[in-house]
Design an enzyme around this catalytic site. Sequence first.
Site, PDB file in Angstrom:
ATOM      1  CB  CYS A 154      -6.827  12.119   0.826  1.00 40.32           C
ATOM      2  SG  CYS A 154      -7.333  12.579   2.512  1.00 40.32           S
ATOM      3  CG  HIS A 169      -5.148   9.202   4.158  1.00 42.51           C
ATOM      4  ND1 HIS A 169      -4.907  10.302   3.345  1.00 42.51           N
ATOM      5  CD2 HIS A 169      -4.645   8.128   3.483  1.00 42.51           C
ATOM      6  CE1 HIS A 169      -4.282   9.911   2.254  1.00 42.51           C
ATOM      7  NE2 HIS A 169      -4.118   8.595   2.306  1.00 42.51           N
ATOM      8  CG  HIS A 205      -4.052   6.363  -0.593  1.00 43.26           C
ATOM      9  ND1 HIS A 205      -3.155   6.959   0.284  1.00 43.26           N
ATOM     10  CD2 HIS A 205      -3.501   5.153  -0.902  1.00 43.26           C
ATOM     11  CE1 HIS A 205      -2.131   6.151   0.496  1.00 43.26           C
ATOM     12  NE2 HIS A 205      -2.316   5.051  -0.213  1.00 43.26           N
TER      13      HIS A 205
END
Length: 265
Positions: free
Chosen positions: A175, A30, A42
């Site tokens: 992401c 991530h 994010h």
Amino acid sequence: MGYLSHRVNPDQLKPGDHIYTWRTAFTYSHHGIYVGENKVIHFTAPETASSGSCTGTGWNLSSGFPSSCMNFIDGGSSQPKSGSQSCDRGSCLSTYACGSQQPESGVIISCLNCFIGTGSLYLYQYEVNKYVHLSKLRGGTCTMAPSDPPEEVIDRAIYLWRNGFGKYNVVRNNCEDFALYCKTSRLVTGKPATGSSGQVNFFINSSWKAIVTSALPKLVFSTTGAVTVAVTVGTHCWNRYSTDVGVRDDVEKIHVERVGSILGN
């Protein structure tokens, strides 16, 4: 610089860094942009945006950001909402900021601890040469594209926190795509099958299954298997190279104010 990824300590971070953390036993990573003061911006699916963040209760928008970014924050006409609590309050570094996001947007601010979760912290590498890029055992850890100055990176991240980054899609708009855009202002335009995410393109372009299921058994008995392996590996390497955001031909540098019209905000 490791072959899998580049691990760093939190005190080594600089505002504007592209950071990531591995999830679920290194299954995927991530990504986000570190904006200073233990805060990370994010992108994730709105329905799961509370993951890696705690409930905020009236965060002062003017706190914690470089002065060069305040033109974006202070000019906002709407206040962000807060995500749901999903971390231990004792580990959260900034409960007033953590979890802040606009309604229906997957762009969220989390404290560094909540972003990392139970994993470790890694620094995404920019402007690596093609040999370093291809030597990585996993995609999504580096790119051949150069990074823009930190101030521009943070400005984009904050603008997109306020205005969104389109609809989240694990293959075409995830992401890593968000972090890569913030760092480079490069977007994959047109109607691509995949976005700029190195980890997605690594898996989609990977031909290791063909090696394991067909080529390797033949390798013991003839040179045909060796040729098949060489061709398969070569194709895999070329696909990894050609889909990198730094070299692919379907990428444009897009001003942040045009992102919404391109991604359909």
